[in-house]
Design a protein around this motif. Structure first.
Motif: not given
Length: 197
Positions: A26-27, A70-71, A12-18, A29-33
């Motif tokens: 985003v990166w 959305g992402h 789960k991405l952090p709150d207000n990541w956008w 927590v998530w892998d950019k690839d």
């Protein structure tokens, strides 16, 4: 070298990541690839970064990995209708990205001690209530196996299972579970769905 296909939980991405850049939020927590799949519908399958997904389950504010936003690396697969034309394009893009070394994560609910631990997550929520759910599942599994055929590696958690969409009954009735602990069992399940669809 081709990328990896994983059946796994989506962090789960952090709150207000956008409100910040991908590099800042985003990166971390998530892998950019990596591309992360989720079960969409025709109305929210292609939502731009930072815009509301306006849905439940994996598109929801409270349960969704993107907090309902959305992402471009959160890739919607329409599991609410047999949208082969649209989904064919999405899977073709994913196959190309996989061939170019990017990775793909197919959602699995993994929370030790929870009764849903191990549940495969494409079309196993609201998607079970649509008319063509067996055909939709057969199609999606066919496409996932096509991705696995080009992946450098495919990993499946031993506890993975799916509701038996062939014998599905709305709640409160009990729907049997199909264990999917390895690729051989997944292929057998996909073949059974194709025959039933």
């Amino acid at each position: 070298m081709a990328g990896k296909l994983s059946f796994d939980a989506i962090p789960k991405l952090p709150d207000n990541w956008w409100d910040s850049t991908d590099a800042q939020t985003v990166w971390t927590v998530w892998d950019k690839d990596t591309f992360y799949l989720w079960g969409a519908n025709s109305g929210n399958q292609f939502v731009p970064r930072g815009q509301p997904l306006n849905g439940g389950g994996m598109a929801s504010v409270d349960k969704g990995p993107t907090r309902g936003i959305g992402h471009p690396h959160y890739v919607g697969i329409d599991t609410m209708a047999l949208s082969k034309t649209v989904n064919d394009g999405v899977f073709a893009t994913l196959k190309s990205e996989l061939g170019n070394g990017k990775n793909i994560v197919v959602p699995v609910y993994l929370k030790h001690g929870d009764h849903n631990n191990g549940c495969y997550g494409l079309g196993t929520g609201y998607g079970l209530d649509v008319t063509d759910h067996v055909q939709i599942h057969a199609y999606v599994w066919e496409k996932l196996l096509d991705l696995a055929s080009v992946a450098a590696d495919t990993s499946i958690p031993a506890e993975m299972w799916t509701p038996d969409v062939i014998q599905y009954k709305p709640l409160p009735a009990h729907t049997p579970r199909v264990a999917l602990p390895d690729m051989a069992t997944v292929k057998a399940w996909a073949a059974k769905l194709a025959a039933a669809g």
